[in-house]
Design an enzyme around this catalytic site. Structure first.
Site, PDB file in Angstrom:
ATOM      1  N   GLU A 204       0.805  -1.225   0.000  1.00  0.00           N
ATOM      2  CA  GLU A 204       0.000   0.000   0.000  1.00  0.00           C
ATOM      3  C   GLU A 204       0.840   1.277   0.000  1.00  0.00           C
ATOM      4  O   GLU A 204       0.277   2.376   0.136  1.00  0.00           O
ATOM      5  CB  GLU A 204      -0.906   0.021   1.237  1.00  0.00           C
ATOM      6  CG  GLU A 204      -1.935  -1.087   1.258  1.00  0.00           C
ATOM      7  CD  GLU A 204      -2.887  -0.930   2.443  1.00  0.00           C
ATOM      8  OE1 GLU A 204      -3.888  -0.218   2.283  1.00  0.00           O
ATOM      9  OE2 GLU A 204      -2.632  -1.507   3.503  1.00  0.00           O
TER      10      GLU A 204
ATOM     11  N   SER B  74      -6.215  -2.574   1.379  1.00  0.00           N
ATOM     12  CA  SER B  74      -6.460  -2.226  -0.029  1.00  0.00           C
ATOM     13  C   SER B  74      -6.863  -3.425  -0.877  1.00  0.00           C
ATOM     14  O   SER B  74      -6.661  -3.446  -2.079  1.00  0.00           O
ATOM     15  CB  SER B  74      -5.230  -1.555  -0.644  1.00  0.00           C
ATOM     16  OG  SER B  74      -5.009  -0.329  -0.004  1.00  0.00           O
TER      17      SER B  74
ATOM     18  N   ASN C 207     -10.359  -0.028   9.746  1.00  0.00           N
ATOM     19  CA  ASN C 207      -9.079   0.572   9.332  1.00  0.00           C
ATOM     20  C   ASN C 207      -8.785   1.749  10.248  1.00  0.00           C
ATOM     21  O   ASN C 207      -9.651   2.594  10.458  1.00  0.00           O
ATOM     22  CB  ASN C 207      -9.175   1.090   7.896  1.00  0.00           C
ATOM     23  CG  ASN C 207      -9.524  -0.007   6.927  1.00  0.00           C
ATOM     24  OD1 ASN C 207      -8.717  -0.863   6.646  1.00  0.00           O
ATOM     25  ND2 ASN C 207     -10.761  -0.009   6.430  1.00  0.00           N
TER      26      ASN C 207
ATOM     27  N   SER D 289     -10.638   9.578  -1.393  1.00  0.00           N
ATOM     28  CA  SER D 289     -10.848   8.498  -0.423  1.00  0.00           C
ATOM     29  C   SER D 289     -12.179   8.668   0.304  1.00  0.00           C
ATOM     30  O   SER D 289     -12.752   9.761   0.354  1.00  0.00           O
ATOM     31  CB  SER D 289      -9.715   8.474   0.604  1.00  0.00           C
ATOM     32  OG  SER D 289      -8.495   8.151  -0.008  1.00  0.00           O
TER      33      SER D 289
END
Length: 323
Positions: free
Chosen positions: A14, A164, A288, A297
Protein backbone atom coordinates in the site's frame (compact mmCIF):
# COMPACT_ATOMS: atom_id res chain seq x y z
CA UNK A 1 4.29 27.15 15.03
CA UNK A 2 4.28 23.42 15.64
CA UNK A 3 6.59 21.16 13.63
CA UNK A 4 4.54 18.33 12.12
CA UNK A 5 6.17 15.26 10.58
CA UNK A 6 3.77 13.64 8.09
CA UNK A 7 4.91 10.02 7.85
CA UNK A 8 4.04 8.20 4.63
CA UNK A 9 5.14 5.24 2.52
CA UNK A 10 5.59 2.11 4.59
CA UNK A 11 6.73 -1.45 3.99
CA UNK A 12 3.61 -2.97 2.38
CA UNK A 13 1.95 -3.11 -1.04
CA UNK A 14 0.00 0.00 0.00
CA UNK A 15 3.02 2.35 0.06
CA UNK A 16 2.05 4.16 -3.16
CA UNK A 17 -1.44 4.99 -1.86
CA UNK A 18 0.12 6.13 1.42
CA UNK A 19 2.44 8.55 -0.42
CA UNK A 20 -0.64 10.05 -2.09
CA UNK A 21 -2.48 10.32 1.25
CA UNK A 22 0.56 11.97 2.85
CA UNK A 23 0.81 14.44 -0.02
CA UNK A 24 -2.84 15.44 0.45
CA UNK A 25 -2.28 15.98 4.18
CA UNK A 26 0.81 18.08 3.39
CA UNK A 27 -0.99 20.33 0.92
CA UNK A 28 -4.07 20.79 3.15
CA UNK A 29 -2.40 21.51 6.49
CA UNK A 30 -3.01 24.98 7.85
CA UNK A 31 0.35 26.68 7.14
CA UNK A 32 -0.45 29.46 9.61
CA UNK A 33 -0.49 26.94 12.49
CA UNK A 34 1.95 24.22 11.44
CA UNK A 35 5.29 23.77 9.71
CA UNK A 36 4.84 20.49 7.84
CA UNK A 37 7.58 18.04 6.84
CA UNK A 38 7.12 15.07 4.49
CA UNK A 39 8.86 12.05 5.99
CA UNK A 40 9.16 8.91 3.84
CA UNK A 41 9.43 5.69 5.82
CA UNK A 42 10.77 2.75 3.79
CA UNK A 43 12.61 -0.41 4.80
CA UNK A 44 15.81 0.86 3.21
CA UNK A 45 15.58 4.49 4.39
CA UNK A 46 13.76 6.96 6.63
CA UNK A 47 14.15 10.43 5.09
CA UNK A 48 12.74 13.94 5.24
CA UNK A 49 11.99 15.01 1.65
CA UNK A 50 11.92 18.74 0.97
CA UNK A 51 9.95 20.46 -1.79
CA UNK A 52 12.84 20.17 -4.24
CA UNK A 53 12.96 16.39 -3.67
CA UNK A 54 16.23 16.49 -1.68
CA UNK A 55 16.42 13.81 1.01
CA UNK A 56 17.76 14.16 4.57
CA UNK A 57 18.16 11.03 6.72
CA UNK A 58 16.07 10.75 9.88
CA UNK A 59 17.96 9.92 13.07
CA UNK A 60 16.00 6.93 14.41
CA UNK A 61 17.38 7.45 17.94
CA UNK A 62 15.21 10.51 18.52
CA UNK A 63 13.33 10.96 15.21
CA UNK A 64 15.16 14.19 14.39
CA UNK A 65 16.70 15.40 11.15
CA UNK A 66 19.64 17.68 10.35
CA UNK A 67 19.05 20.21 7.55
CA UNK A 68 21.76 22.76 6.64
CA UNK A 69 23.58 22.07 9.90
CA UNK A 70 20.45 22.64 12.02
CA UNK A 71 18.71 19.85 13.96
CA UNK A 72 14.93 19.78 13.53
CA UNK A 73 12.71 17.93 16.04
CA UNK A 74 8.98 17.35 15.77
CA UNK A 75 6.15 18.33 18.12
CA UNK A 76 3.72 15.83 16.64
CA UNK A 77 3.54 13.12 13.98
CA UNK A 78 0.71 12.85 11.46
CA UNK A 79 0.46 9.17 10.57
CA UNK A 80 -0.49 8.55 6.92
CA UNK A 81 1.07 5.08 6.55
CA UNK A 82 -1.41 2.39 5.49
CA UNK A 83 -0.31 -1.14 6.34
CA UNK A 84 2.91 -1.96 8.18
CA UNK A 85 4.59 -0.25 10.07
CA UNK A 86 2.05 2.59 10.40
CA UNK A 87 -1.21 0.70 10.86
CA UNK A 88 -0.06 -2.34 12.86
CA UNK A 89 1.25 -0.64 15.99
CA UNK A 90 4.99 -0.55 15.26
CA UNK A 91 5.29 3.21 14.65
CA UNK A 92 2.81 3.94 17.46
CA UNK A 93 4.93 2.02 19.98
CA UNK A 94 8.13 3.69 18.69
CA UNK A 95 6.67 7.19 19.10
CA UNK A 96 5.27 6.33 22.53
CA UNK A 97 8.76 5.29 23.63
CA UNK A 98 10.14 8.58 22.31
CA UNK A 99 7.33 10.60 23.90
CA UNK A 100 6.21 12.13 20.59
CA UNK A 101 2.41 12.44 20.16
CA UNK A 102 0.92 11.03 16.95
CA UNK A 103 -2.48 11.24 15.31
CA UNK A 104 -3.56 7.60 15.09
CA UNK A 105 -4.75 5.26 17.83
CA UNK A 106 -2.39 3.61 20.34
CA UNK A 107 -0.15 0.66 19.47
CA UNK A 108 -2.39 -2.04 21.00
CA UNK A 109 -5.50 -0.86 19.12
CA UNK A 110 -3.45 -0.64 15.91
CA UNK A 111 -2.12 -4.16 16.27
CA UNK A 112 -5.53 -5.54 17.19
CA UNK A 113 -7.51 -3.88 14.39
CA UNK A 114 -4.83 -4.76 11.83
CA UNK A 115 -5.43 -8.42 12.64
CA UNK A 116 -8.92 -8.96 11.20
CA UNK A 117 -9.66 -12.20 13.04
CA UNK A 118 -8.45 -10.96 16.44
CA UNK A 119 -10.49 -7.77 16.06
CA UNK A 120 -13.68 -9.68 15.23
CA UNK A 121 -13.05 -12.14 18.10
CA UNK A 122 -12.77 -9.25 20.59
CA UNK A 123 -15.93 -7.51 19.34
CA UNK A 124 -18.15 -10.63 19.06
CA UNK A 125 -18.93 -10.90 22.82
CA UNK A 126 -20.33 -7.34 22.66
CA UNK A 127 -23.03 -8.46 20.23
CA UNK A 128 -21.34 -7.17 17.06
CA UNK A 129 -22.23 -9.59 14.29
CA UNK A 130 -19.62 -11.00 11.88
CA UNK A 131 -19.49 -13.47 8.99
CA UNK A 132 -18.89 -17.18 9.70
CA UNK A 133 -15.16 -17.71 9.37
CA UNK A 134 -12.41 -20.33 9.12
CA UNK A 135 -8.77 -19.59 9.96
CA UNK A 136 -5.59 -20.94 8.39
CA UNK A 137 -1.97 -20.36 9.35
CA UNK A 138 0.92 -21.02 6.95
CA UNK A 139 1.72 -24.74 7.09
CA UNK A 140 -1.73 -25.84 8.31
CA UNK A 141 -3.33 -28.81 6.58
CA UNK A 142 -5.91 -27.51 4.10
CA UNK A 143 -9.12 -29.53 4.27
CA UNK A 144 -11.17 -28.07 1.41
CA UNK A 145 -14.31 -30.06 2.28
CA UNK A 146 -14.25 -28.93 5.90
CA UNK A 147 -13.69 -25.30 4.88
CA UNK A 148 -16.63 -25.39 2.47
CA UNK A 149 -18.80 -27.16 5.04
CA UNK A 150 -17.97 -24.42 7.58
CA UNK A 151 -18.37 -21.28 5.46
CA UNK A 152 -20.32 -22.53 2.36
CA UNK A 153 -19.84 -21.27 -1.19
CA UNK A 154 -19.32 -18.64 -2.41
CA UNK A 155 -16.82 -17.45 0.20
CA UNK A 156 -14.03 -14.90 0.55
CA UNK A 157 -10.38 -15.79 1.12
CA UNK A 158 -8.42 -12.91 2.65
CA UNK A 159 -4.95 -12.30 4.04
CA UNK A 160 -5.54 -11.65 7.72
CA UNK A 161 -3.28 -8.60 7.93
CA UNK A 162 -3.24 -6.54 4.74
CA UNK A 163 -5.18 -3.67 3.25
CA UNK A 164 -6.46 -2.23 -0.03
CA UNK A 165 -7.93 -5.64 -0.92
CA UNK A 166 -4.53 -7.08 -1.87
CA UNK A 167 -4.64 -10.89 -1.95
CA UNK A 168 -8.43 -11.22 -1.59
CA UNK A 169 -10.42 -13.64 -3.77
CA UNK A 170 -14.08 -14.50 -4.06
CA UNK A 171 -14.30 -18.29 -4.37
CA UNK A 172 -17.33 -19.82 -6.10
CA UNK A 173 -16.24 -23.43 -6.64
CA UNK A 174 -14.12 -25.95 -4.74
CA UNK A 175 -11.53 -25.85 -7.55
CA UNK A 176 -10.95 -22.13 -6.95
CA UNK A 177 -10.22 -22.57 -3.24
CA UNK A 178 -6.56 -23.69 -3.32
CA UNK A 179 -5.39 -21.05 -5.83
CA UNK A 180 -7.17 -18.39 -3.72
CA UNK A 181 -5.40 -19.61 -0.57
CA UNK A 182 -2.03 -19.52 -2.38
CA UNK A 183 -2.80 -15.97 -3.56
CA UNK A 184 -3.62 -14.81 -0.01
CA UNK A 185 -0.44 -16.41 1.37
CA UNK A 186 1.58 -14.11 -0.92
CA UNK A 187 0.45 -11.20 1.32
CA UNK A 188 0.37 -12.84 4.77
CA UNK A 189 1.12 -16.05 6.66
CA UNK A 190 -2.36 -16.04 8.22
CA UNK A 191 -5.61 -16.33 6.30
CA UNK A 192 -9.24 -15.73 7.14
CA UNK A 193 -11.92 -17.44 5.02
CA UNK A 194 -15.36 -15.93 5.43
CA UNK A 195 -18.88 -16.81 4.37
CA UNK A 196 -20.34 -14.61 1.63
CA UNK A 197 -22.75 -12.05 3.06
CA UNK A 198 -25.31 -11.01 0.47
CA UNK A 199 -26.31 -7.47 1.28
CA UNK A 200 -25.49 -3.78 1.00
CA UNK A 201 -21.86 -2.87 1.74
CA UNK A 202 -21.27 0.34 3.67
CA UNK A 203 -18.23 2.13 5.03
CA UNK A 204 -18.56 4.07 8.27
CA UNK A 205 -16.08 6.73 9.37
CA UNK A 206 -15.89 7.36 13.10
CA UNK A 207 -13.59 10.09 14.40
CA UNK A 208 -13.05 12.06 17.54
CA UNK A 209 -14.04 15.54 16.39
CA UNK A 210 -13.38 18.38 18.82
CA UNK A 211 -13.37 15.92 21.72
CA UNK A 212 -16.59 14.11 20.77
CA UNK A 213 -16.88 10.65 19.16
CA UNK A 214 -18.59 11.44 15.85
CA UNK A 215 -20.04 9.10 13.22
CA UNK A 216 -19.60 10.67 9.78
CA UNK A 217 -22.16 10.32 6.96
CA UNK A 218 -22.22 6.67 5.82
CA UNK A 219 -20.97 5.63 2.36
CA UNK A 220 -22.57 2.87 0.30
CA UNK A 221 -20.20 0.87 -1.87
CA UNK A 222 -21.50 -0.40 -5.21
CA UNK A 223 -18.73 -2.32 -6.99
CA UNK A 224 -18.79 -3.05 -10.73
CA UNK A 225 -16.48 -5.97 -9.98
CA UNK A 226 -17.44 -9.06 -8.02
CA UNK A 227 -16.55 -7.29 -4.78
CA UNK A 228 -14.85 -4.11 -3.53
CA UNK A 229 -11.37 -5.11 -4.74
CA UNK A 230 -8.29 -3.04 -5.57
CA UNK A 231 -9.64 -1.99 -8.99
CA UNK A 232 -12.96 -0.99 -7.46
CA UNK A 233 -11.19 0.96 -4.70
CA UNK A 234 -8.59 2.82 -6.74
CA UNK A 235 -9.28 2.46 -10.46
CA UNK A 236 -12.82 3.77 -10.55
CA UNK A 237 -14.57 0.40 -10.81
CA UNK A 238 -17.07 1.28 -8.09
CA UNK A 239 -19.62 3.85 -7.06
CA UNK A 240 -19.28 5.31 -3.60
CA UNK A 241 -22.57 6.89 -2.61
CA UNK A 242 -22.54 9.27 0.36
CA UNK A 243 -24.94 9.38 2.15
CA UNK A 244 -25.82 5.68 1.72
CA UNK A 245 -29.27 4.75 0.37
CA UNK A 246 -30.44 3.00 3.54
CA UNK A 247 -33.48 3.51 5.76
CA UNK A 248 -33.29 5.70 8.86
CA UNK A 249 -33.66 2.59 11.02
CA UNK A 250 -30.73 0.79 9.35
CA UNK A 251 -28.69 4.00 9.42
CA UNK A 252 -29.23 4.27 13.17
CA UNK A 253 -28.22 0.62 13.71
CA UNK A 254 -25.04 0.82 11.63
CA UNK A 255 -24.01 4.14 13.23
CA UNK A 256 -24.60 2.79 16.72
CA UNK A 257 -22.59 -0.39 15.97
CA UNK A 258 -19.64 1.53 14.49
CA UNK A 259 -19.60 3.98 17.41
CA UNK A 260 -19.86 1.12 19.91
CA UNK A 261 -16.86 -0.65 18.32
CA UNK A 262 -14.83 2.61 18.45
CA UNK A 263 -15.66 3.10 22.13
CA UNK A 264 -15.20 -0.55 23.20
CA UNK A 265 -11.71 -0.50 21.69
CA UNK A 266 -10.89 2.90 23.30
CA UNK A 267 -9.99 4.18 19.85
CA UNK A 268 -8.44 7.54 19.04
CA UNK A 269 -7.97 9.38 15.76
CA UNK A 270 -9.57 8.21 12.53
CA UNK A 271 -11.30 4.91 11.95
CA UNK A 272 -13.26 3.54 9.02
CA UNK A 273 -15.21 0.33 9.48
CA UNK A 274 -16.73 -1.82 6.74
CA UNK A 275 -20.09 -3.53 7.19
CA UNK A 276 -22.45 -5.64 5.10
CA UNK A 277 -26.12 -5.10 5.90
CA UNK A 278 -28.11 -8.36 5.73
CA UNK A 279 -31.83 -8.27 6.63
CA UNK A 280 -31.34 -4.82 8.20
CA UNK A 281 -28.56 -6.13 10.49
CA UNK A 282 -24.98 -4.82 10.16
CA UNK A 283 -22.22 -7.46 10.00
CA UNK A 284 -18.73 -6.11 10.58
CA UNK A 285 -15.90 -7.02 8.18
CA UNK A 286 -12.99 -4.93 9.48
CA UNK A 287 -11.79 -1.62 10.87
CA UNK A 288 -9.08 0.57 9.33
CA UNK A 289 -7.22 2.92 11.67
CA UNK A 290 -5.22 4.76 8.98
CA UNK A 291 -7.85 5.05 6.24
CA UNK A 292 -7.03 6.56 2.85
CA UNK A 293 -6.79 10.35 2.99
CA UNK A 294 -6.56 11.17 -0.72
CA UNK A 295 -9.15 13.68 -1.92
CA UNK A 296 -11.15 10.80 -3.45
CA UNK A 297 -10.85 8.50 -0.42
CA UNK A 298 -13.98 7.55 1.49
CA UNK A 299 -13.27 9.25 4.82
CA UNK A 300 -12.52 12.69 3.27
CA UNK A 301 -15.72 12.30 1.16
CA UNK A 302 -17.67 11.65 4.37
CA UNK A 303 -16.08 14.61 6.15
CA UNK A 304 -16.98 16.88 3.21
CA UNK A 305 -20.59 15.67 3.42
CA UNK A 306 -20.54 16.55 7.14
CA UNK A 307 -19.26 20.05 6.31
CA UNK A 308 -15.72 19.38 7.56
CA UNK A 309 -12.96 20.52 5.19
CA UNK A 310 -9.73 18.54 4.80
CA UNK A 311 -7.85 21.33 6.54
CA UNK A 312 -10.25 21.14 9.54
CA UNK A 313 -10.14 17.33 9.54
CA UNK A 314 -6.33 17.25 9.67
CA UNK A 315 -5.98 20.18 12.13
CA UNK A 316 -8.45 18.48 14.46
CA UNK A 317 -6.38 15.25 14.41
CA UNK A 318 -3.19 17.16 15.25
CA UNK A 319 -4.81 19.25 17.99
CA UNK A 320 -6.26 16.13 19.65
CA UNK A 321 -2.87 14.40 19.50
CA UNK A 322 -1.15 17.43 21.06
CA UNK A 323 -3.77 17.70 23.83
Amino acid sequence: MKNVAIIMGGYSSEYQISLTSGGVVYSNLDKSKYTAYKVHIFKEKWVYVDDSGAEFPINKNDFSVVVSGKTITFDVVFNAIHGTPGEDGLMQAYFELLGIPQTSCDYYQSALTFNKRDLLSVLKPYGIKTATSYYLNWGDVIDADLIIKTVSLPCFVKPNKSGSSFGISKVKTKDELLPAIENAYKEDNEIIIESFLDGVEVSVGVINYKGKVTVLPITEIVSENDFFDYEAKYLGKSKEITPARITDDVHARVSATAKKAYEILKMKGFSRSEFIIVNNEPYMLEMNTVPGLTTESILPQQARQAGISLSELFSNAIDLALN
